[in-house]
Design an enzyme around this catalytic site. Sequence first.
Site, short mmCIF file in Angstrom:
data_model
loop_
_atom_site.label_atom_id
_atom_site.label_comp_id
_atom_site.label_asym_id
_atom_site.label_seq_id
_atom_site.Cartn_x
_atom_site.Cartn_y
_atom_site.Cartn_z
N GLU A 256 -4.00 3.91 6.93
CA GLU A 256 -3.84 3.82 5.46
C GLU A 256 -4.44 5.08 4.83
O GLU A 256 -3.94 5.61 3.84
CB GLU A 256 -4.55 2.57 4.93
CG GLU A 256 -4.54 2.49 3.41
CD GLU A 256 -4.97 1.13 2.89
OE1 GLU A 256 -4.44 0.11 3.38
OE2 GLU A 256 -5.82 1.08 2.00
N ARG B 270 0.81 -1.24 0.00
CA ARG B 270 0.00 0.00 0.00
C ARG B 270 0.84 1.28 0.00
O ARG B 270 0.47 2.29 0.60
CB ARG B 270 -0.97 0.03 1.19
CG ARG B 270 -1.99 -1.06 1.17
CD ARG B 270 -2.94 -0.98 -0.03
NE ARG B 270 -3.92 -2.04 0.05
CZ ARG B 270 -3.72 -3.27 -0.43
NH1 ARG B 270 -2.59 -3.56 -1.06
NH2 ARG B 270 -4.64 -4.18 -0.32
N SER C 295 -10.24 1.44 3.41
CA SER C 295 -9.65 0.93 4.65
C SER C 295 -9.04 2.07 5.44
O SER C 295 -8.33 2.91 4.90
CB SER C 295 -8.54 -0.08 4.36
OG SER C 295 -9.06 -1.18 3.69
N1 EPU Z 1 -12.44 -9.54 9.79
C1 EPU Z 1 -13.13 -9.51 10.98
N2 EPU Z 1 -14.00 -8.47 11.20
C2 EPU Z 1 -14.19 -7.47 10.29
C3 EPU Z 1 -13.47 -7.52 9.08
C4 EPU Z 1 -12.60 -8.57 8.85
O1 EPU Z 1 -12.97 -10.37 11.83
O2 EPU Z 1 -15.00 -6.58 10.55
C5 EPU Z 1 -11.54 -10.66 9.53
C6 EPU Z 1 -12.04 -11.53 8.39
O3 EPU Z 1 -12.94 -12.51 8.84
C7 EPU Z 1 -10.74 -12.13 7.86
C8 EPU Z 1 -9.71 -11.04 8.13
O4 EPU Z 1 -10.27 -10.18 9.12
O5 EPU Z 1 -10.39 -13.25 8.61
C9 EPU Z 1 -9.37 -10.27 6.86
O6 EPU Z 1 -10.53 -9.62 6.36
P1 EPU Z 1 -10.83 -9.46 4.79
O7 EPU Z 1 -10.69 -10.81 4.13
O8 EPU Z 1 -12.09 -8.72 4.66
O9 EPU Z 1 -9.64 -8.65 4.22
P2 EPU Z 1 -8.86 -7.41 4.82
O10 EPU Z 1 -7.52 -7.87 5.25
O11 EPU Z 1 -9.66 -6.69 5.84
C10 EPU Z 1 -7.67 -6.70 2.62
C11 EPU Z 1 -7.37 -5.37 2.03
C12 EPU Z 1 -8.54 -4.88 1.19
C13 EPU Z 1 -8.90 -5.92 0.14
C14 EPU Z 1 -9.20 -7.24 0.85
C15 EPU Z 1 -9.53 -8.37 -0.10
C16 EPU Z 1 -5.98 -3.97 3.49
C17 EPU Z 1 -5.95 -2.93 4.56
N3 EPU Z 1 -7.18 -4.37 3.09
O12 EPU Z 1 -8.74 -6.48 3.55
O13 EPU Z 1 -8.12 -3.71 0.52
O14 EPU Z 1 -10.01 -5.50 -0.60
O15 EPU Z 1 -8.04 -7.63 1.63
O16 EPU Z 1 -8.40 -8.81 -0.76
O17 EPU Z 1 -4.91 -4.39 3.01
C18 EPU Z 1 -7.82 -1.41 0.97
O18 EPU Z 1 -6.60 -1.64 0.98
O19 EPU Z 1 -8.29 -0.25 1.10
C19 EPU Z 1 -8.74 -2.51 0.80
C20 EPU Z 1 -10.04 -2.38 0.91
#
Ligand code: EPU
Length: 282
Positions: free
Chosen positions: A274, A155, A204
């Site tokens: 971020e 990022r 995010s």
């Molecule tokens: N989770 C929770 N509670 C929540 C949200 C998530 O427990 O409210 C848990 C999920 O169950 C999962 C883990 O956290 O086990 C990761 O969540 P998710 O798969 O939704 O992905 P993320 O890590 O939150 C990242 C990127 C997103 C991207 C998604 C999908 C970052 C900060 N975020 O999200 O990118 O769309 O993976 O690949 O790197 C962004 O960067 O702005 C963004 C939206």
Amino acid sequence: MPLARYTSLRVGGPVDALALPGSTGALVELLSWAQRRQVPVLPLGSGFNLLVRDAGLRGIAIHAQSLRALELEPDGSLEAEAGVRHSSVSKLCAERGRAGLEFAVGIPGTVGGWIAMNAGTREREMKDVVVSVALWTPKGEVQELAAASLHFEYRRTHIPAGSFILGARFHTHSDAPSRVEARMQSLMEARRRTQPVDRLSCGSVFHNPPGDAAGRLIEAAGLKGERRGGAEISSVHANFIENRGQARARDVLELIELMRDTVRRRFAVELEPEVRIVGEEE
Ligand code: EPU
């Protein structure tokens, strides 16, 4: 000119001037003009991933909404101006059977912001698909830099200081249009299930800490649904803040502090924002 209507969170105080250049040529002229007069410029992209404080900011904010040229080149690469959005990229790739950029479906913002942030998903990032980036440099030149000479991190992209992203060229390869479209649909559905895509947000709020997820930590800290003024920690995904109506930057900043403090206290993890926070302190 209040910036609130030009940011995805619909939050933000006034800016001295807002520019919506109608072409990359006009943008280049504006950048050179501002540099000669030492007027600060802020690239807004389309206002995603950005929190403008209520006191607003000095200088010129540049919105990329009119810089939307997108072309498939004979060598199969895709050339996009800074203001191109995922909907245009996805439509062109699905229609013309070009694969490789499916992961970008539903990534908010514009090509300029995607490059600046090395936007992506857990599977792929811009660094995996960028061939080159067109930059305006503080010497007043337009340069096309090969991806290999840019330094991409999670990022974050290191572009030469003072440069402004004008556009990018992406690598794609051939595949059946129906297959490209099917992959995009399934990715978009997954995003709709897990993120508040139809709500006003700035994307995010925090980077994921190494080996964990900010959303998981914030939810585990019991903060989903927490509210300050018109701002609320999303009950869909805890790493998003939604504007539920009339939120001010101050409300959002209070929630950001609450998320950081609580996660630090509960889990000894330091969350790094971020979202880019800009503007005058109150
Ligand atoms: N989770 C929770 N509670 C929540 C949200 C998530 O427990 O409210 C848990 C999920 O169950 C999962 C883990 O956290 O086990 C990761 O969540 P998710 O798969 O939704 O992905 P993320 O890590 O939150 C990242 C990127 C997103 C991207 C998604 C999908 C970052 C900060 N975020 O999200 O990118 O769309 O993976 O690949 O790197 C962004 O960067 O702005 C963004 C939206």
